[in-house]
Design an enzyme around this catalytic site. Sequence first.
Site, PDB file in Angstrom:
ATOM      1  CD  GLU A 180      17.863  -0.252  34.772  1.00 50.59           C
ATOM      2  OE1 GLU A 180      17.506   0.378  33.748  1.00 50.59           O
ATOM      3  OE2 GLU A 180      18.920  -0.910  34.832  1.00 50.59           O
ATOM      4  CG  HIS A 240      18.774   4.591  31.365  1.00 49.56           C
ATOM      5  ND1 HIS A 240      19.614   4.169  32.364  1.00 49.56           N
ATOM      6  CD2 HIS A 240      17.996   3.520  31.065  1.00 49.56           C
ATOM      7  CE1 HIS A 240      19.357   2.897  32.654  1.00 49.56           C
ATOM      8  NE2 HIS A 240      18.374   2.480  31.884  1.00 49.56           N
ATOM      9  CG  HIS A 265      13.612   0.098  31.499  1.00 45.39           C
ATOM     10  ND1 HIS A 265      14.073  -0.818  30.593  1.00 45.39           N
ATOM     11  CD2 HIS A 265      14.714   0.716  31.983  1.00 45.39           C
ATOM     12  CE1 HIS A 265      15.398  -0.757  30.529  1.00 45.39           C
ATOM     13  NE2 HIS A 265      15.813   0.181  31.363  1.00 45.39           N
TER      14      HIS A 265
HETATM   15 CO    CO Z   1      17.914   0.465  31.756  1.00 47.49          CO
END
Ligand code: CO
Length: 134
Positions: free
Chosen positions: A130, A7, A79
């Site tokens: 991440e 994502h 992020h």
């Molecule tokens: Co995230």
Amino acid sequence: MIGRLNHVAIAVPDLEAAAAQYRGALGATVGAPQAEPDHGVTVVFIDLPNTKIELLQPLGEASPILGFLEKNPSGGIHHLCYEVDDILAARDHLRASGARILGNGEPKPGAHGKPVLFLHPKDFNGCLVELEQA
Ligand code: CO
């Protein structure tokens, strides 16, 4: 080592308004808000055919995205999340290459209940990364 883009996360000042915009103006499939007190955020996931968008709103006084929204009051990309097969092996490989892992370096359950880690943005071209074990 990294796999799919899981994502792209966008910090937003008004989660309800942002979710309504993705649902309405952009015609996307938008999930229900989900509180994640361990991460200091409330999230809404948007399913796209090839990845997801994670809308983030601060939750609590110690939210890690409060400072980001102070600097970017209208919101912004916060992020990117890449999938890895083995998060501990990925962490050890990154550490050996000199990258800094945020927090205590131990994976925590992320928004999908799978272990996640964050890497220092200064080590990745200014982009907070991440990692999520797929
Ligand atoms: Co995230």
